[in-house]
Design a protein around this motif. Structure first.
Motif, short mmCIF file in Angstrom:
data_model
loop_
_atom_site.label_atom_id
_atom_site.label_comp_id
_atom_site.label_asym_id
_atom_site.label_seq_id
_atom_site.Cartn_x
_atom_site.Cartn_y
_atom_site.Cartn_z
N PRO A 183 -14.08 29.02 29.88
CA PRO A 183 -14.93 27.91 29.43
C PRO A 183 -15.76 28.25 28.21
O PRO A 183 -16.00 27.40 27.34
N THR A 184 -16.19 29.53 28.13
CA THR A 184 -16.98 29.95 26.97
C THR A 184 -16.15 29.84 25.69
O THR A 184 -16.61 29.33 24.66
N CYS A 185 -14.90 30.31 25.77
CA CYS A 185 -14.01 30.22 24.59
C CYS A 185 -13.74 28.76 24.23
O CYS A 185 -13.73 28.41 23.04
N SER B 133 -11.98 38.00 38.27
CA SER B 133 -11.79 36.55 38.37
C SER B 133 -13.01 35.79 37.90
O SER B 133 -12.91 34.78 37.19
N ILE B 134 -14.19 36.30 38.31
CA ILE B 134 -15.43 35.66 37.87
C ILE B 134 -15.58 35.75 36.36
O ILE B 134 -15.95 34.77 35.68
N ALA B 135 -15.27 36.94 35.80
CA ALA B 135 -15.39 37.13 34.35
C ALA B 135 -14.45 36.21 33.59
O ALA B 135 -14.81 35.58 32.58
N CYS C 272 -15.71 26.24 24.79
CA CYS C 272 -16.95 25.70 24.21
C CYS C 272 -17.10 26.13 22.75
O CYS C 272 -17.48 25.33 21.89
N SER D 206 -13.09 33.41 34.73
CA SER D 206 -13.51 32.02 34.92
C SER D 206 -14.70 31.65 34.04
O SER D 206 -14.88 30.49 33.68
N CYS D 207 -15.50 32.65 33.69
CA CYS D 207 -16.63 32.40 32.77
C CYS D 207 -16.17 32.46 31.31
O CYS D 207 -16.66 31.70 30.46
N LEU D 208 -15.22 33.36 31.02
CA LEU D 208 -14.80 33.56 29.64
C LEU D 208 -14.01 32.38 29.11
O LEU D 208 -14.20 31.96 27.96
#
Length: 345
Positions: free
Chosen positions: A36-38, A28-30, A40, A32-34
């Motif tokens: 927004p990164t995509c 879930s953490i990965a 951006c 949730s980070c991935l």
């Protein structure tokens, strides 16, 4: 023993659940980070593309502002030195209209009167010569574009190619490989290249005969070096009847004659230089004017902000091609010149 075994089994299940929950949390953490990164990365790429397009538009807009003045930014009209601004009951005129000269006592003469057939357009002592009364029965229509090349030129050329039509481009001087390819395409496609001044700066162009001559030959040489065409056709910015030139226009006309250069005005005004005009009005203006003349020269503009002109072009061509005994041709040495002012008068 059974109780101990059951306890061990319960501990194993709890340990599995804990590992599963840990993995779930990590995933879930990965995620949730991935995400927004995509997002951006996508925004950065799109912003870069948008920035490049914006910079290109700014460069072209700066060129137009430099050559045509700040009226372009305010939604004004470009090729418009002879237009009086709206004041009270005085209506605004486009650059495609001839300002009626004043009489000696200061009273304005009657506005231009358009006559059909092989007649003339007259405004006081100014006339648009259309040639002799003899007519071979075929109406010739000349589609002409001023001010280019621009980001719209290739689209215009595509439309002309689609309909098998040759036009005339009265161009200005724009340097750079991107524009060079457009000049070359105009020439190689069989269209006529005419001159519309190198700078299109009225204050410099019409300052003196010397400045006019320098500008003319700079553009003529530039076009020859770029396309191999030695242009012999000219259209005055603002038309030959403009009222801003410091030099009497008949002197400039005589100079063109000495240089073996023919100049052409127009007798069918599309008014596509007016702010807020749309495709339908442009088509209506053109198709109202064309039937009045045996030799019809249409004034259109090739500029980034003239999208309505591009949209109107297919319909203009289709309606002209549907007319009896009518052909669309480019300006050549055999074309009868349409001139607002003639040296013979």
């Amino acid at each position: 023993m059974a109780t101990n075994t059951e306890g061990q089994g319960s501990g194993v299940d709890r340990s599995r659940r804990i590992r599963f929950l840990r993995r779930l949390i990590l995933v879930s953490i990965a995620v949730s980070c991935l995400i927004p990164t995509c997002i951006c990365i996508f925004l950065v790429i799109r912003n870069g593309h948008t920035s490049r397009m914006l910079n290109k538009a700014k460069e072209e807009l700066s060129w137009y502002e430099e050559h045509y003045g700040e009226e372009l930014l305010a939604g004004g009209e470009i090729d418009d030195p002879i237009k009086p601004k709206e004041n009270g009951s005085e209506a605004t005129k486009g650059n495609d209209q001839v300002e009626a000269p004043d009489t000696e006592d200061g009273e304005p003469m009657a506005e231009a009167e358009v006559t059909g057939g092989a007649g003339q357009v007259t405004a006081g002592d100014t006339a648009i010569a259309e040639g002799p009364d003899e007519w071979d029965g075929t109406r010739r229509v000349y589609i002409t574009f001023d001010d280019g090349p621009s980001t719209s030129t290739n689209t215009i050329l595509d439309i002309l190619d689609q309909y098998g039509v040759k036009a005339t481009f009265f161009v200005t001087g724009k340097e750079g490989s991107e524009y060079a390819e457009v000049y070359k395409r105009i020439a190689s496609s069989g269209h006529t290249i005419g001159m519309h001044s190198y700078s299109h700066k009225y204050s410099e162009l019409y300052e003196s005969l010397g400045s006019f001559s320098a500008d003319l030959h700079k553009l003529q040489t530039f076009l020859y070096e770029t396309t191999g065409v030695w242009s012999k056709y000219y259209r005055f910015p603002g038309g030959s009847s403009n009222t801003v030139s410091n030099v009497p226009m008949d002197e400039l006309i005589k100079y063109l004659e000495l240089e073996n250069i023919s100049y052409f005005d127009w007798n069918v005004a599309s008014s596509d230089d007016r702010a807020g005009i749309n495709k339908d009005i442009i088509v209506a203006n053109v198709m109202t004017g064309v039937p009045k003349f045996h030799e019809a020269i249409i004034l259109l503009h090739d500029a980034q902000d003239k999208q309505a002109t591009v949209e109107a072009l297919p319909e203009i061509i289709e309606q002209i091609q549907a007319m009896d005994n009518t052909v669309i041709v480019p300006i050549t040495e055999d074309t009868l010149p349409v001139q607002h002012i003639s040296n013979s008068q």
